[in-house]
Scaffold this motif. Structure first.
Motif, PDB file in Angstrom:
ATOM      1  N   ARG A 160      -3.590   6.715  -3.501  1.00  0.00           N
ATOM      2  CA  ARG A 160      -4.539   6.923  -4.575  1.00  0.00           C
ATOM      3  C   ARG A 160      -4.870   8.467  -4.786  1.00  0.00           C
ATOM      4  O   ARG A 160      -4.839   8.560  -6.299  1.00  0.00           O
ATOM      5  CB  ARG A 160      -5.712   5.875  -4.655  1.00  0.00           C
ATOM      6  N   THR A 161      -4.912   9.335  -4.098  1.00  0.00           N
ATOM      7  CA  THR A 161      -5.302  10.706  -4.340  1.00  0.00           C
ATOM      8  C   THR A 161      -3.972  11.222  -5.002  1.00  0.00           C
ATOM      9  O   THR A 161      -4.109  12.002  -6.028  1.00  0.00           O
ATOM     10  CB  THR A 161      -5.562  11.188  -3.162  1.00  0.00           C
ATOM     11  N   ALA A 162      -2.966  10.872  -4.648  1.00  0.00           N
ATOM     12  CA  ALA A 162      -1.577  11.473  -4.947  1.00  0.00           C
ATOM     13  C   ALA A 162      -1.382  10.978  -6.352  1.00  0.00           C
ATOM     14  O   ALA A 162      -0.996  11.400  -7.243  1.00  0.00           O
ATOM     15  CB  ALA A 162      -0.530  11.120  -4.181  1.00  0.00           C
ATOM     16  N   TYR A 163      -1.741   9.390  -6.562  1.00  0.00           N
ATOM     17  CA  TYR A 163      -1.304   8.775  -7.714  1.00  0.00           C
ATOM     18  C   TYR A 163      -2.514   9.603  -8.815  1.00  0.00           C
ATOM     19  O   TYR A 163      -2.008   9.938  -9.854  1.00  0.00           O
ATOM     20  CB  TYR A 163      -1.881   7.531  -7.685  1.00  0.00           C
ATOM     21  N   ASP A 197       0.814  -1.269  -0.108  1.00  0.00           N
ATOM     22  CA  ASP A 197       0.114  -0.134   0.103  1.00  0.00           C
ATOM     23  C   ASP A 197       1.014   1.202   0.183  1.00  0.00           C
ATOM     24  O   ASP A 197       0.339   2.344  -0.250  1.00  0.00           O
ATOM     25  CB  ASP A 197      -0.868  -0.092   1.055  1.00  0.00           C
ATOM     26  N   GLN A 198       2.147   1.230   0.257  1.00  0.00           N
ATOM     27  CA  GLN A 198       3.021   2.208   0.252  1.00  0.00           C
ATOM     28  C   GLN A 198       3.503   2.616  -1.127  1.00  0.00           C
ATOM     29  O   GLN A 198       4.187   3.831  -1.365  1.00  0.00           O
ATOM     30  CB  GLN A 198       4.334   2.075   1.067  1.00  0.00           C
ATOM     31  N   ARG A 199       3.002   2.050  -2.317  1.00  0.00           N
ATOM     32  CA  ARG A 199       3.575   2.365  -3.735  1.00  0.00           C
ATOM     33  C   ARG A 199       2.616   3.276  -4.081  1.00  0.00           C
ATOM     34  O   ARG A 199       1.483   3.602  -3.672  1.00  0.00           O
ATOM     35  CB  ARG A 199       3.337   1.167  -4.606  1.00  0.00           C
ATOM     36  N   LEU A 200       3.187   4.175  -5.263  1.00  0.00           N
ATOM     37  CA  LEU A 200       2.170   5.059  -5.665  1.00  0.00           C
ATOM     38  C   LEU A 200       1.247   4.389  -6.966  1.00  0.00           C
ATOM     39  O   LEU A 200       1.796   4.181  -7.988  1.00  0.00           O
ATOM     40  CB  LEU A 200       3.233   6.362  -6.307  1.00  0.00           C
ATOM     41  N   VAL A 201       0.197   3.920  -6.604  1.00  0.00           N
ATOM     42  CA  VAL A 201      -0.686   3.136  -7.443  1.00  0.00           C
ATOM     43  C   VAL A 201      -2.216   3.707  -7.347  1.00  0.00           C
ATOM     44  O   VAL A 201      -2.421   4.498  -6.326  1.00  0.00           O
ATOM     45  CB  VAL A 201      -0.543   1.662  -7.155  1.00  0.00           C
ATOM     46  N   PRO A 202      -2.887   3.382  -8.201  1.00  0.00           N
ATOM     47  CA  PRO A 202      -4.445   3.929  -8.334  1.00  0.00           C
ATOM     48  C   PRO A 202      -5.304   3.579  -7.091  1.00  0.00           C
ATOM     49  O   PRO A 202      -6.154   4.175  -7.020  1.00  0.00           O
ATOM     50  CB  PRO A 202      -5.101   3.034  -9.703  1.00  0.00           C
TER      51      PRO A 202
END
Length: 137
Positions: free
Chosen positions: A14-17, A4-9
């Motif tokens: 998810r907001t940052a992605y 869950d620490q990845r930049l993913v949808p």
């Protein structure tokens, strides 16, 4: 850190992605990006054999977008660093006054403005809120 620490949808970032994705779309639609920055520099086709000697970490917006879409980035900062590398490389290799240099400078400034408006990661937001509310004792 877990997945869950990845930049993913999905997941925590998810907001940052979504913001990163919108920013990429905006940058890649720019005519200068379509001309200069959306694909890797082909130094052979362009007749600039010295390019790989000067630019040791090539980067382009298409590669950044692909990395973003495949969950390569662990943070907004890592994504931002790759986008910034596109501009830094262009401005290092091409002299001021050169169209590529000036377009990179203009897009770099636009990117900086957009980055400042980005939502913070949830944890940073919570910390900022806590810091703000602690002043009300």
């Amino acid at each position: 850190g877990g997945g869950d620490q990845r930049l993913v949808p999905s997941g925590r970032l998810r907001t940052a992605y979504a913001q990163c994705e919108r920013t990429m779309d905006f940058l890649m639609k720019d005519p200068a990006s379509q001309y200069y920055f959306n694909a890797p520099v082909d130094h052979v086709a362009l007749g600039i054999p010295q390019y790989p000697l000067i630019i040791t970490s090539p980067m382009d917006l298409g590669t950044v977008k692909r990395r973003l879409e495949t969950g390569y980035y662990g943070s907004v900062e890592a994504w931002r660093a790759d986008v910034d590398l596109v501009w830094k490389n262009a401005m290092l290799f091409n002299e001021p006054g050169n169209d590529v240099h000036e377009c990179a400078r203009k897009l770099s400034q636009a990117f900086d403005r957009m980055a400042r408006q980005e939502p913070k990661a949830p944890r940073e937001r919570a910390a900022a809120a806590a810091a703000a509310s602690s002043g009300w004792r």
